[in-house]
Design a protein around this motif. Structure first.
Motif, PDB file in Angstrom:
ATOM      1  N   VAL A 132     -36.528 -83.806  87.544  1.00  0.00           N
ATOM      2  CA  VAL A 132     -35.962 -84.628  88.226  1.00  0.00           C
ATOM      3  C   VAL A 132     -34.503 -84.563  87.877  1.00  0.00           C
ATOM      4  O   VAL A 132     -33.592 -84.491  88.829  1.00  0.00           O
ATOM      5  N   VAL A 133     -34.205 -85.130  86.535  1.00  0.00           N
ATOM      6  CA  VAL A 133     -32.807 -85.130  86.154  1.00  0.00           C
ATOM      7  C   VAL A 133     -31.929 -83.862  86.456  1.00  0.00           C
ATOM      8  O   VAL A 133     -30.915 -83.650  86.791  1.00  0.00           O
ATOM      9  N   ALA A 134     -32.750 -82.767  85.771  1.00  0.00           N
ATOM     10  CA  ALA A 134     -32.105 -81.406  85.990  1.00  0.00           C
ATOM     11  C   ALA A 134     -31.648 -80.983  87.402  1.00  0.00           C
ATOM     12  O   ALA A 134     -30.628 -80.567  87.721  1.00  0.00           O
ATOM     13  N   GLU A 135     -32.694 -81.175  88.231  1.00  0.00           N
ATOM     14  CA  GLU A 135     -32.443 -80.960  89.604  1.00  0.00           C
ATOM     15  C   GLU A 135     -31.345 -81.689  90.311  1.00  0.00           C
ATOM     16  O   GLU A 135     -30.798 -81.227  91.228  1.00  0.00           O
ATOM     17  N   ASN A 136     -31.393 -83.028  89.940  1.00  0.00           N
ATOM     18  CA  ASN A 136     -30.267 -84.006  90.688  1.00  0.00           C
ATOM     19  C   ASN A 136     -28.914 -83.950  90.028  1.00  0.00           C
ATOM     20  O   ASN A 136     -28.091 -84.101  90.762  1.00  0.00           O
ATOM     21  N   VAL A 137     -28.978 -83.695  88.930  1.00  0.00           N
ATOM     22  CA  VAL A 137     -27.399 -83.363  88.105  1.00  0.00           C
ATOM     23  C   VAL A 137     -27.023 -81.882  88.365  1.00  0.00           C
ATOM     24  O   VAL A 137     -25.861 -81.448  88.610  1.00  0.00           O
ATOM     25  N   GLY A 138     -27.735 -80.797  88.116  1.00  0.00           N
ATOM     26  CA  GLY A 138     -27.440 -79.508  88.273  1.00  0.00           C
ATOM     27  C   GLY A 138     -27.628 -78.622  89.596  1.00  0.00           C
ATOM     28  O   GLY A 138     -27.144 -77.624  89.615  1.00  0.00           O
ATOM     29  N   GLY A 139     -28.414 -79.244  90.204  1.00  0.00           N
ATOM     30  CA  GLY A 139     -28.814 -78.709  91.528  1.00  0.00           C
ATOM     31  C   GLY A 139     -29.943 -77.724  91.296  1.00  0.00           C
ATOM     32  O   GLY A 139     -30.662 -77.521  92.359  1.00  0.00           O
ATOM     33  N   SER A 140     -30.401 -77.351  90.144  1.00  0.00           N
ATOM     34  CA  SER A 140     -31.446 -76.449  89.801  1.00  0.00           C
ATOM     35  C   SER A 140     -31.796 -76.523  88.376  1.00  0.00           C
ATOM     36  O   SER A 140     -30.944 -76.729  87.568  1.00  0.00           O
ATOM     37  N   VAL A 141     -32.961 -76.227  87.981  1.00  0.00           N
ATOM     38  CA  VAL A 141     -33.416 -76.091  86.582  1.00  0.00           C
ATOM     39  C   VAL A 141     -32.443 -75.007  85.850  1.00  0.00           C
ATOM     40  O   VAL A 141     -31.812 -75.411  84.798  1.00  0.00           O
ATOM     41  N   PRO A 142     -32.460 -73.883  86.229  1.00  0.00           N
ATOM     42  CA  PRO A 142     -31.513 -72.897  85.578  1.00  0.00           C
ATOM     43  C   PRO A 142     -29.979 -73.078  85.418  1.00  0.00           C
ATOM     44  O   PRO A 142     -29.752 -72.830  84.371  1.00  0.00           O
ATOM     45  N   ALA A 143     -29.430 -73.818  86.605  1.00  0.00           N
ATOM     46  CA  ALA A 143     -28.077 -74.327  86.443  1.00  0.00           C
ATOM     47  C   ALA A 143     -27.951 -75.538  85.369  1.00  0.00           C
ATOM     48  O   ALA A 143     -26.929 -75.445  84.483  1.00  0.00           O
ATOM     49  N   PHE A 144     -28.815 -76.308  85.387  1.00  0.00           N
ATOM     50  CA  PHE A 144     -28.766 -77.448  84.387  1.00  0.00           C
ATOM     51  C   PHE A 144     -29.032 -76.702  83.008  1.00  0.00           C
ATOM     52  O   PHE A 144     -28.266 -77.276  81.915  1.00  0.00           O
ATOM     53  N   ALA A 145     -29.784 -75.881  82.679  1.00  0.00           N
ATOM     54  CA  ALA A 145     -30.102 -75.212  81.377  1.00  0.00           C
ATOM     55  C   ALA A 145     -28.845 -74.621  80.704  1.00  0.00           C
ATOM     56  O   ALA A 145     -28.624 -74.521  79.729  1.00  0.00           O
ATOM     57  N   GLN A 146     -28.124 -74.035  81.816  1.00  0.00           N
ATOM     58  CA  GLN A 146     -26.888 -73.302  81.412  1.00  0.00           C
ATOM     59  C   GLN A 146     -25.919 -74.453  81.019  1.00  0.00           C
ATOM     60  O   GLN A 146     -25.217 -74.219  79.970  1.00  0.00           O
ATOM     61  N   ARG A 147     -25.889 -75.480  81.625  1.00  0.00           N
ATOM     62  CA  ARG A 147     -24.826 -76.613  81.083  1.00  0.00           C
ATOM     63  C   ARG A 147     -25.287 -77.122  79.856  1.00  0.00           C
ATOM     64  O   ARG A 147     -24.610 -77.406  78.950  1.00  0.00           O
ATOM     65  N   MET A 148     -26.847 -77.350  79.552  1.00  0.00           N
ATOM     66  CA  MET A 148     -27.270 -77.688  78.420  1.00  0.00           C
ATOM     67  C   MET A 148     -26.697 -76.973  77.250  1.00  0.00           C
ATOM     68  O   MET A 148     -26.331 -77.223  76.235  1.00  0.00           O
ATOM     69  N   THR A 149     -27.143 -75.424  77.212  1.00  0.00           N
ATOM     70  CA  THR A 149     -26.628 -74.310  76.302  1.00  0.00           C
ATOM     71  C   THR A 149     -25.105 -74.579  76.086  1.00  0.00           C
ATOM     72  O   THR A 149     -24.616 -74.505  74.998  1.00  0.00           O
TER      73      THR A 149
END
Length: 516
Positions: free
Chosen positions: A112-129
């Motif tokens: 839920v956090v990833a999708e609301n902050v990053g728009g999608s899980v892959p985009a959020f994971a990129q930001r995490m890395t």
């Protein structure tokens, strides 16, 4: 040489090829202890520390508040346990999301956090890395926000120590949430998986993690007596052995930490502002804004378009397509093998509705090794007993496929009722989750009263053989109906759980052992 010798002497006691660990003096930045600290490991739910780091950036930048509602997608709701059980289309406030990640380590909330902050899980994971690189975590790559199994998601003990230091240095206001021991959400209380909180002096956080591939992980911050360390243990064989190793490291190396003024530089992730984005005046402490986050004032669709346009990092990081739903068998390797929610002792027993019992559908449960032996259900005066019998077993989790049938002329006598003075300490609805470990389940009943009654009968039948193991009821959703698992918890080893199950079967109780 002395450090290497110390590591060599400490490692055999832990006796685990997956083990790695590190202890860092926060004030000086010195490494006090290191064993395979740069060897690749799976982070498991330690991943959620970075998920929270990114969420804290949103709070700090003013793009979200603690009251901001986060929408729950179908994909997020479908994540395997440990989870809160959020429903698609519902919302959860940012503060509740933080608390659920810190205590329950909820996988649905992480998505839920990833999708609301990053728009999608892959985009959020990129930001995490990308954020990890900015902190200095050179050997860490994220592909999901939860830590669920993904062979590409790697880290090291040293990198996790960096993250454990950075999150409290950058966000002291929000880091305090990691010290939460029990969290209440919609009337249910969830205990923090970090059992060192409140039990080891000076421990103020931060996070546990477990999947089968990683073993049991823990990042711990200890701040007491003018000394401050961050320690990491990865690859523990059990939660208990991991905690014991962490206590040993704290006891041995905290006295060696600096008591004077801080000399180590602050760990702060700073992102470059892209040329296409207007530069802004730095805030106090010069925290720069990250560039792939929604911009205040834009409509949701415009935010998503901006995220898509800016999501690629300066150095390309491979991101896989969204993973297919994880099979339940794999999900059982998560930190908490199922969504444990403590139940309460039932009110005054009511006379069961025999017709309703006879109409109920077969209930799906998981226990491929459970023998099809009948178990007597609790009886009420004047009502024929109803017998629960296994009719099919399927690997769907840790339940049993069962149907309620009227009791024919019994081939064997029913079990005696438990003695009136049998004491059953069933977890109340305001109790924390039980400690992780081996558990023995004897039934999945339609009412909590029935589950409690079965636990009392089992205690009465086995007596001292169950002494020291806590009876425990747990409500679970099964096909729209609520069942109540009847379990004994607190077994430290698989052998102890299996022995108890063997003794229960000799008394004609169905049972199976499961690591929870």
């Amino acid at each position: 040489m002395a450090l290497a010798l110390t590591a060599m002497l400490s490692a055999p006691a832990f006796a685990n090829s997956k083990y790695s660990g590190i202890v860092v003096d926060v004030k000086s930045g010195r490494t006090l202890y290191s064993y395979k600290a740069d060897t690749a490991r799976y982070p498991a739910s330690l991943t959620k520390i970075m998920t929270l780091y990114v969420l804290f950036e949103e709070l700090e930048a003013g793009r979200m508040s603690l009251q901001t509602p986060l929408k729950v997608s179908k994909h997020a709701a479908s994540r395997p346990p440990s989870k809160l059980g959020l429903k698609p289309g519902s919302t959860i406030a940012v503060k509740d999301a933080i608390m659920a990640l810190v205590t329950k380590s909820a996988n649905d909330v992480a998505v839920v956090v990833a999708e609301n902050v990053g728009g999608s899980v892959p985009a959020f994971a990129q930001r995490m890395t990308r954020t990890a690189r900015q902190i200095g975590m050179k050997r860490t790559t994220f592909h999901n926000p939860s830590g669920l199994p993904d062979n590409r998601q790697k880290t090291t003990a040293r990198d996790m120590a960096l993250l454990g230091r950075a999150i409290q240095e950058r966000f002291p206001k929000y880091y305090k949430y990691f010290n939460t021991r029990v969290y209440t959400y919609k009337g249910r209380r969830y205990g923090n998986h970090n059992r060192l909180l409140g039990r080891v002096k000076g421990v103020d956080g931060i996070k546990t993690g477990y999947i089968r591939a990683s073993g049991f992980n823990l990042v711990t911050s200890v701040n007491t007596g003018g000394r401050h360390i961050v320690a990491v243990v990865m690859g523990g064989r059990t939660g208990a052995s991991r905690n014991a190793q962490m206590k040993k490291l704290i006891s041995q190396y905290l006295p060696k930490a600096t008591r004077g003024n801080r000399t180590a530089p602050m760990l702060v992730a700073r992102a470059e502002t892209p040329a296409s984005t207007p530069k802004v005046t730095p805030k106090p402490l010069a925290y720069a804004e990250l560039r792939n986050v929604p911009v205040p004032g834009l409509k949701p669709q415009e935010q998503l378009m901006r995220v898509a346009a800016l999501a690629q990092p300066t150095t390309a990081i491979p991101v896989a397509a969204p993973a297919a739903p994880v099979a339940v068998a794999a999900a059982r390797g998560t930190e908490s093998a199922s969504d444990i929610v403590t139940g309460s002792i039932a009110p005054v027993p009511q006379k069961p509705d025999l017709k309703a019992i006879l109409r109920r559908k077969a209930l799906q449960v998981a226990a491929a090794d459970l023998a099809p032996q009948p178990v007597a259900a609790p009886r009420s005066p004047g009502v024929r007993s109803v017998r629960t019998q296994t009719i099919r077993v399927a690997a769907l989790g840790d339940e049993v496929v069962a149907a309620a049938l009227p009791d024919p002329e019994p081939a064997t006598p029913d079990l005696p009722d438990a003695p009136a003075n049998a004491s059953v300490t069933v977890a109340a609805n305001n109790a924390a989750d039980p400690m992780p470990g081996w558990q023995v389940q004897i039934a999945a009943a339609e009412s909590e009263h029935a589950a409690v009654s079965m636990l009392k009968k089992a205690q009465g039948a086995l007596g001292s053989k169950l002494r020291g193991y806590d009876p425990y009821t747990e409500p679970v959703d099964s096909g729209g109906a609520t069942l109540y698992r009847a379990r004994f918890v607190g077994f430290e080893t698989k052998t102890a759980a299996w022995n108890a199950c063997r003794d229960l079967k000799q008394k004609r109780f169905n049972c199976y052992a499961v690591y929870q």
